[in-house]
Design an enzyme around this catalytic site. Structure first.
Site, PDB file in Angstrom:
ATOM      1  N   SER A 281       0.827  -1.201   0.000  1.00 13.07           N
ATOM      2  CA  SER A 281       0.000   0.000   0.000  1.00 13.07           C
ATOM      3  C   SER A 281       0.866   1.258   0.000  1.00 13.07           C
ATOM      4  O   SER A 281       1.629   1.472  -0.935  1.00 13.07           O
ATOM      5  CB  SER A 281      -0.960  -0.027   1.202  1.00 13.07           C
ATOM      6  OG  SER A 281      -1.954   0.966   1.087  1.00 13.07           O
ATOM      7  N   GLU A 409      -9.234  -3.989  -4.824  1.00 14.06           N
ATOM      8  CA  GLU A 409      -8.475  -2.955  -4.125  1.00 14.06           C
ATOM      9  C   GLU A 409      -9.351  -1.796  -3.619  1.00 14.06           C
ATOM     10  O   GLU A 409      -9.063  -1.192  -2.594  1.00 14.06           O
ATOM     11  CB  GLU A 409      -7.397  -2.375  -5.054  1.00 14.06           C
ATOM     12  CG  GLU A 409      -6.317  -3.344  -5.482  1.00 14.06           C
ATOM     13  CD  GLU A 409      -5.266  -3.581  -4.417  1.00 14.06           C
ATOM     14  OE1 GLU A 409      -5.501  -3.231  -3.238  1.00 14.06           O
ATOM     15  OE2 GLU A 409      -4.212  -4.130  -4.764  1.00 14.06           O
TER      16      GLU A 409
END
Length: 593
Positions: A281, A409
């Site tokens: 991330s 996502e």
């Protein structure tokens, strides 16, 4: 504890009266005559000496905890690039003194995304319907004015003085005869944590990866993890700040830590020419920024390989948007401290506790899908957005890359409250203030039109929002990397029991056997062990193959992506992000300057 003992054989003497009696046997007596402590492994860094703790169960390793890699970024060093430690200190530090950096979480994430959206998504329910029923009480996860009563108390383990790192060294590497004072032989894996650039720290369970490397028949590797400044402390920007400070100081923290590894890892048995950096991330998107640092004009990155899992951030290049956030920060600082704070020096003058409240308030009030703070184009370390730099060949081409994205996502960051195109426009513009108005119109009318008949990859507004966010700010980033590196890269698509939401892969990366905590007790062990095999082999050789896991081909000109999932595991598909939408995001003028 090392003890020395002497064994004495003592014969029994008989008196004359008992001379004819049976002779008694010799008596063995053990006498301890000396005892001293086993020397603890200690590394002298010049500015300080650091001692390790020993883990001798399972896979034996030494852990050097809380090594300082920068001077405390307090006082006048706030909002400036980090400074390396200076001076000389003969004190042996035991690693017990350290801290995590100041933390903050958006209210929308805690109250809605994690509390309502994710459970509904995992259970296969209609997210908009579930959230809609709670909307009256939950709102949008933020309020119009900050309330000190809503801010959680500062965790005692956090501090501004937080720029520390940990080094875990397998005993076999540290004690290897191949280790010298100037060069080690062990490979190195450096972990950069995620958390929206506002939360997270260096703690974790790297022991599982260390053991996995050894189980795969490799020599193992050294593991390094470091803290970097978060939220306002690491990512405040704007033209006013940059007159007496620096944007992107969190990136500069990371850069200094990576340079520390290059300069010092040989002391632990590591090879500075075999460094792999890995992140998820925000950690992965940080790595994208390091690969494209200075537009590739100032030499190679301080690592040779990179593993990027779900690289994601909300792009910012608009000077006006950055300045607005800076001014907003000053306004909230005045509110929460009951002081008139109108300048950077005024912000610097606040106590650490006051700054904690300011940061927590600003981050807590972030618009849905936003974290307010994060990396931005600064004209120097970040001359342009990484996607543009990769497209134009302005990056370090020597790095070997393995990148990954998850199947879903966007669901954690997509608004469940949008009911119309107007709502969607408001959401996107609030989350990403630098979005160009004309580009926003194209996004909603042409690239992701309001069509829910199944001809696109969404059937309602929430799925539409998740598709926009998931592609634009996460999975398209992996496509930019793979297209730029081509035959020097590998790519995989992660899916799992809970449908591959953002961050689900972490419990697989650091899998340590069955657990009710990890992924709700649903981690697929076969997938987890294979993923660890891919990671550890890539760290060792730059190639994920070599273990028992299915063959993993390079990305190449056919955009081959490895499926890492319980179903169809080991098969290859054409990269789903090799599409016109990702190409549009990368090449179009999407953001204001």
């Amino acid at each position: 504890m090392l003890c020395y003992s002497v064994i004495l054989l003592v014969a029994a003497f008989a008196t004359a009266a008992t001379a004819t009696a049976t002779k008694p046997p010799p008596v063995t007596v053990t006498v301890t005559v000396a005892c001293e402590s086993t020397p603890t492994p200690t590394v002298d860094l010049g500015y300080g000496r650091y001692a390790a703790t020993v883990n001798d169960t399972g896979y034996p390793y030494y852990k050097f905890s809380n090594i300082r890699y920068a001077a405390p970024p307090v006082g006048d060093l706030r909002f400036r690039q980090p400074v390396a430690p200076a001076g000389s200190d003969s004190t042996v530090h035991d690693g017990k003194t350290g801290a995590s950096c100041m933390q903050g979480d958006p209210a929308w994430y805690l109250q809605v995304a994690a509390g309502l959206v994710l459970p509904a998504f995992i259970e296969g329910k209609n997210v908009s319907s579930v959230v809609g029923k709670a909307a009256a009480s939950q709102g949008t996860g933020s309020s119009a004015t900050p309330s000190l009563s809503d801010i959680p108390k500062q965790d005692a383990t956090t501090s501004e003085d937080c720029l520390f790192l940990d080094v875990l060294v397998p005993q076999a590497i540290y004690e290897s005869p191949r280790r010298t004072d100037t060069k080690g032989k062990g490979g190195v894996l450096v972990w950069i944590y995620g958390g929206g650039y506002t939360s997270g720290d260096k703690s974790g369970h790297a022991e599982t990866l260390l053991a996995s490397a050894k189980d795969n028949g490799e020599d193992g590797f050294i593991y390094v993890a470091f803290n970097y400044r978060l939220g306002m402390f690491g990512w405040l920007a704007g033209s006013t700040l940059e007159k007496d400070g620096s944007a992107n100081v969190g990136l500069y923290d990371q850069k200094l830590a990576l340079e520390w590894v290059q300069n010092n890892i040989h002391l632990f048995g590591g090879d500075a020419e075999r460094v792999t950096v890995m992140g998820e991330s925000a950690g992965a998107s940080s790595i994208m920024h390091h690969i494209t640092a200075y537009g590739g004009k100032k030499g190679n990155a301080p690592f040779q390989r990179a593993i990027l899992q779900s690289p994601g951030w909300l792009p910012s290049k608009a000077a006006a948007a950055n300045e607005n956030i800076f001014q907003q920060t000053l306004t909230i600082a005045s509110t929460v401290t009951n002081k008139k704070i109108t300048t950077l020096s005024g912000l610097r003058s606040l106590t650490s506790s006051e700054l904690y409240l300011v940061n927590a308030a600003v981050v807590g009030l972030s618009a849905y899908g936003s974290f307010t703070y994060g990396p931005t184009v600064d004209g120097d370390y970040v001359p342009k957005l990484p996607g543009e730099l990769l497209l134009n060949g302005n990056f370090d081409k020597s790095v070997e890359v393995m990148a990954a994205h998850n199947a879903n996502e966007g669901i954690l960051f997509a608004t469940p409250f949008a009911k119309s195109n107007k709502d969607m426009a408001t959401y996107l513009k609030s989350a990403v203030p630098s979005l160009d108005d004309r580009a926003l119109e194209v996004i909603l009318d042409s690239v992701y039109p309001e069509v829910f008949d199944g001809s696109f990859e969404y059937t309602d507004q929430f799925e539409r929002a998740a598709t926009i966010v998931g592609e634009a700010f996460f999975s398209c980033n992996t496509r930019y990397l793979e297209a730029a590196f081509g035959d020097k890269s590998y790519s995989y698509l992660f899916d799992a029991v809970n449908r591959g939401f953002h961050g689900e892969d972490l419990t697989y990366t650091f899998y340590n056997g069955p657990s009710t905590v990890a992924d709700g007790g649903t981690v697929n062990a076969t997938v987890a062990i294979a993923l660890q095999s891919y990671i550890t082999h890539f760290v060792a050789t730059g190639n994920p193959n070599g273990g028992a896991a299915p063959f993993f081909p390079q990305y190449g000109s056919n955009s081959s992506v490895q499926v890492v999932a319980p179903d169809d595991f080991g098969t290859q598909i054409t990269d789903p992000e090799d599409n016109k939408r990702c190409s549009w995001w990368q090449s179009a003028t999407v953001y204001d300057s």
